[in-house]
Design an enzyme around this catalytic site. Structure first.
Site, mmCIF file in Angstrom:
data_model
loop_
_atom_site.group_PDB
_atom_site.id
_atom_site.type_symbol
_atom_site.label_atom_id
_atom_site.label_comp_id
_atom_site.label_asym_id
_atom_site.label_seq_id
_atom_site.Cartn_x
_atom_site.Cartn_y
_atom_site.Cartn_z
ATOM 1 N N GLU A 121 0.851 -1.203 0.000
ATOM 2 C CA GLU A 121 0.000 0.000 0.000
ATOM 3 C C GLU A 121 0.891 1.259 0.000
ATOM 4 O OE1 GLU A 121 -3.972 0.173 2.266
ATOM 5 O OE2 GLU A 121 -2.872 1.862 3.114
ATOM 6 N N GLU A 135 -0.273 9.647 9.769
ATOM 7 C CA GLU A 135 -0.131 8.638 8.711
ATOM 8 C C GLU A 135 0.561 9.156 7.447
ATOM 9 O OE1 GLU A 135 -2.900 9.252 10.418
ATOM 10 O OE2 GLU A 135 -3.355 7.383 11.473
ATOM 11 N N HIS A 212 -12.414 7.549 13.811
ATOM 12 C CA HIS A 212 -11.354 7.368 14.810
ATOM 13 C C HIS A 212 -10.135 8.249 14.593
ATOM 14 C CE1 HIS A 212 -8.365 5.257 12.304
ATOM 15 N NE2 HIS A 212 -9.396 4.719 11.684
ATOM 16 N N HIS A 245 -14.612 2.730 17.810
ATOM 17 C CA HIS A 245 -13.187 2.452 18.022
ATOM 18 C C HIS A 245 -12.938 2.401 19.533
ATOM 19 C CE1 HIS A 245 -8.831 3.085 17.889
ATOM 20 N NE2 HIS A 245 -8.872 2.794 16.595
HETATM 21 C C1 UD1 Z 1 -4.032 3.499 14.839
HETATM 22 C C2 UD1 Z 1 -3.153 4.086 13.740
HETATM 23 C C3 UD1 Z 1 -4.022 4.603 12.608
HETATM 24 C C4 UD1 Z 1 -5.006 3.553 12.137
HETATM 25 C C5 UD1 Z 1 -5.797 3.006 13.323
HETATM 26 C C6 UD1 Z 1 -6.681 1.873 12.884
HETATM 27 C C7 UD1 Z 1 -1.095 5.189 14.452
HETATM 28 C C8 UD1 Z 1 -0.478 6.396 15.026
HETATM 29 N N1 UD1 Z 1 -2.409 5.211 14.272
HETATM 30 O O1 UD1 Z 1 -4.794 4.583 15.374
HETATM 31 O O2 UD1 Z 1 -3.189 4.971 11.522
HETATM 32 O O3 UD1 Z 1 -5.883 4.148 11.223
HETATM 33 O O4 UD1 Z 1 -4.884 2.518 14.308
HETATM 34 O O5 UD1 Z 1 -7.673 1.603 13.821
HETATM 35 O O6 UD1 Z 1 -0.391 4.242 14.167
HETATM 36 N N2 UD1 Z 1 -7.221 0.932 21.946
HETATM 37 C C9 UD1 Z 1 -7.582 -0.117 22.782
HETATM 38 N N3 UD1 Z 1 -7.497 -1.388 22.292
HETATM 39 C C10 UD1 Z 1 -7.096 -1.673 21.028
HETATM 40 C C11 UD1 Z 1 -6.737 -0.601 20.190
HETATM 41 C C12 UD1 Z 1 -6.801 0.694 20.670
HETATM 42 O O7 UD1 Z 1 -7.968 0.093 23.915
HETATM 43 O O8 UD1 Z 1 -7.076 -2.851 20.646
HETATM 44 C C13 UD1 Z 1 -7.300 2.339 22.486
HETATM 45 C C14 UD1 Z 1 -6.178 2.624 23.480
HETATM 46 O O9 UD1 Z 1 -6.664 3.468 24.460
HETATM 47 C C15 UD1 Z 1 -5.144 3.326 22.609
HETATM 48 C C16 UD1 Z 1 -6.054 4.140 21.688
HETATM 49 O O10 UD1 Z 1 -7.146 3.261 21.408
HETATM 50 O O11 UD1 Z 1 -4.267 4.153 23.346
HETATM 51 C C17 UD1 Z 1 -5.393 4.600 20.409
HETATM 52 O O12 UD1 Z 1 -4.673 3.537 19.808
HETATM 53 P P1 UD1 Z 1 -3.409 3.857 18.837
HETATM 54 O O13 UD1 Z 1 -2.898 2.584 18.263
HETATM 55 O O14 UD1 Z 1 -2.450 4.759 19.503
HETATM 56 O O15 UD1 Z 1 -4.050 4.748 17.699
HETATM 57 P P2 UD1 Z 1 -5.379 4.532 16.847
HETATM 58 O O16 UD1 Z 1 -6.199 5.739 17.002
HETATM 59 O O17 UD1 Z 1 -5.972 3.213 17.130
HETATM 60 N N1 UDP Z 2 -13.381 -3.040 10.754
HETATM 61 C C1 UDP Z 2 -13.780 -4.123 11.553
HETATM 62 N N2 UDP Z 2 -14.626 -3.889 12.604
HETATM 63 C C2 UDP Z 2 -15.113 -2.651 12.901
HETATM 64 C C3 UDP Z 2 -14.695 -1.554 12.094
HETATM 65 C C4 UDP Z 2 -13.824 -1.787 11.041
HETATM 66 O O1 UDP Z 2 -13.371 -5.255 11.318
HETATM 67 O O2 UDP Z 2 -15.897 -2.529 13.852
HETATM 68 C C5 UDP Z 2 -12.438 -3.288 9.650
HETATM 69 C C6 UDP Z 2 -12.819 -2.707 8.298
HETATM 70 O O3 UDP Z 2 -13.576 -3.627 7.546
HETATM 71 C C7 UDP Z 2 -11.468 -2.430 7.670
HETATM 72 C C8 UDP Z 2 -10.580 -2.098 8.833
HETATM 73 O O4 UDP Z 2 -11.231 -2.617 9.986
HETATM 74 O O5 UDP Z 2 -10.937 -3.581 7.049
HETATM 75 C C9 UDP Z 2 -10.419 -0.595 8.962
HETATM 76 O O6 UDP Z 2 -9.824 -0.292 10.188
HETATM 77 P P1 UDP Z 2 -9.796 1.169 10.783
HETATM 78 O O7 UDP Z 2 -10.948 1.962 10.270
HETATM 79 O O8 UDP Z 2 -9.643 1.005 12.249
HETATM 80 O O9 UDP Z 2 -8.395 1.726 10.252
HETATM 81 P P2 UDP Z 2 -7.954 2.539 8.936
HETATM 82 O O10 UDP Z 2 -8.309 1.722 7.751
HETATM 83 O O11 UDP Z 2 -8.595 3.880 8.989
HETATM 84 O O12 UDP Z 2 -6.469 2.659 9.127
#
Ligand code: UD1
Ligand code: UDP
Length: 372
Positions: A121, A135, A212, A245
């Protein structure tokens, strides 16, 4: 020829979804590859949900997740853990996917050990370093270190060429999200979630919401949710489902804005199977997600992208997605058009697939075999 040792690194939900087809393809090609999987576990629950669905067992799990950790903490902990893994496995090639902090850390760790890097990607650009944040910077910094750029579309290849990358190192493959999607959509899918089963999909217009992005947290997210609240209040035939999220900052805004709204269902993140099949049944998608922007067009669902810019212009050019921004009035107006103007709805509800033919993983494996 010696087998190529490949280390696949990922850490969040979307990377897991999009790496799953590559993990499977590598396992199928054991004559050519020895592969191992390392998860940073930047995400924990949301990552494990995907590992379960695709039956993937990581060889290394850095388990770096900590709620609320900063970008610096994620980067440092991932880098440190990856160093040990690279020294243990000694790979010839490291694959990373997308634009998260895990991706940048993976590329940097590979570079420090002078291991070749394949970026899946590659070449997506919004043109604004701060949106999506972080990102856009992550994918640009990863690009600088990359030996094989797997660009999903012509547009992403052009972005890389414009930045001066060698054309011989860029391969157009499609996006592996489309490979994964083609495995899971089932017109007769039966949901296990009671809340979804209770929804009358025939008589209701269901809006599927996901949000998110870091740069949307605060006022922009409040605006997005408020526009949906206005729409849900005024249209009795509308129901909104928001698999939230896990970020507590996101949830706080959602709970505050949607308080007391019976027709807005705030639910836990769905597993990939129910999520994608719910997308297939819904009427409209409203999202700031990257992956969801790719998936919705191939399911023929109009998408309002609630961001100021997108690195995925292909869906917009194809007519299934619209950039609605983060202004409350604008999102409200765009939703009203889609809900009340059948011609406009039909124009956007065309199943098109600008992101690949579902064989991206195969093309990536072939490109590695031919060029390594
Ligand atoms: C991250 C990525 C973003 C991606 C997204 C997909 C970075 C900086 N960001 O953002 O590019 O689009 O993932 O979803 O790499 N949390 C939980 N459990 C989980 C996951 C997240 O509790 O399994 C909560 C935690 O409080 C954590 C917060 O979400 O601190 C944010 O998670 P983080 O990985 O820092 O960033 P995302 O917003 O999830
Ligand atoms: N997705 C999922 N469960 C959810 C929401 C999203 O499995 O409740 C999947 C969705 O189909 C896609 C991926 O998660 O494949 C997207 O993840 P997210 O939106 O967290 O991250 P981004 O693509 O913005 O980095």
């Amino acid at each position: 020829m010696d087998k190529i040792k490949v280390l696949v690194i990922f850490g969040t939900r979307p990377e897991a979804v999009k790496m799953a087809p590559i993990v499977k393809a590598l396992k199928k090609n054991q004559d050519n590859f020895v592969s191992k999987i390392c998860v940073t576990a930047q995400h924990r629950d949301m990552l494990d949900q995907v590992l379960r669905i695709f039956d993937i067992e990581p060889d290394y799990d850095l388990n770096i997740f900590e709620s609320g950790q900063t970008l610096t903490q994620i980067t440092c902990r991932a880098l440190r853990g990856l160093e040990e893994v690279i020294e243990d496995f000694n790979p010839d090639l490291i694959l990373v996917q997308g634009d998260t902090t895990t991706v940048f850390s993976g590329a940097l760790a590979a570079f420090y050990h002078q291991v070749k890097i394949g970026h899946v990607e590659a070449g997506l650009r919004s043109g604004n370093l701060y949106s999506p944040y972080p990102e856009e910077a992550n994918r640009m910094m990863t690009g600088v270190l990359t030996d094989f750029h797997f660009a999903p579309t012509e547009t992403s290849k052009d972005n890389l060429l414009r930045e001066g990358y060698d054309e011989n190192k860029i391969f157009i493959t499609g996006n592996t999200s489309i490979d994964a999607l083609s495995w899971v959509i089932d017109e007769n899918y039966k949901f296990e979630e009671e809340i979804i089963n209770k929804i009358d999909f025939r008589n209701k217009k269901v809006i599927l919401l996901t949000a998110h992005r870091r740069e949307n947290i605060g006022e922009p997210m409040k605006n997005i949710f408020s526009a949906l609240k206005d729409i849900a209040k005024e249209n009795k035939d509308v129901e909104v489902i928001y698999p939230m999220h896990l970020n507590p900052k996101v949830r706080e805004i959602a709970y505050e804005v949607f308080k007391g709204m019976q027709s807005v269902h705030l639910i836990e993140p769905l597993d990939y199977l129910p999520f994608t099949n719910l997308m297939n049944k819904c009427h409209i998608v409203v999202t700031d997600s990257g992956g969801v922007q790719e998936e919705a067009p191939s399911l023929g669902k109009p998408v309002l992208v609630v961001r100021r810019e997108t690195e995925r212009p292909e869906g917009i050019e194809a007519g299934t997605a619209k950039l609605a921004g983060t202004d409350r009035a604008n999102i409200y107006n765009e939703l009203n058009i889609l809900l009340n103007d059948e011609d406009e709805y039909r124009k956007m509800a065309n199943a098109v697939n600008p992101y690949g033919d579902g064989r991206a993983a195969e093309y990536i494996i072939q490109a590695i075999k031919d060029n390594f």
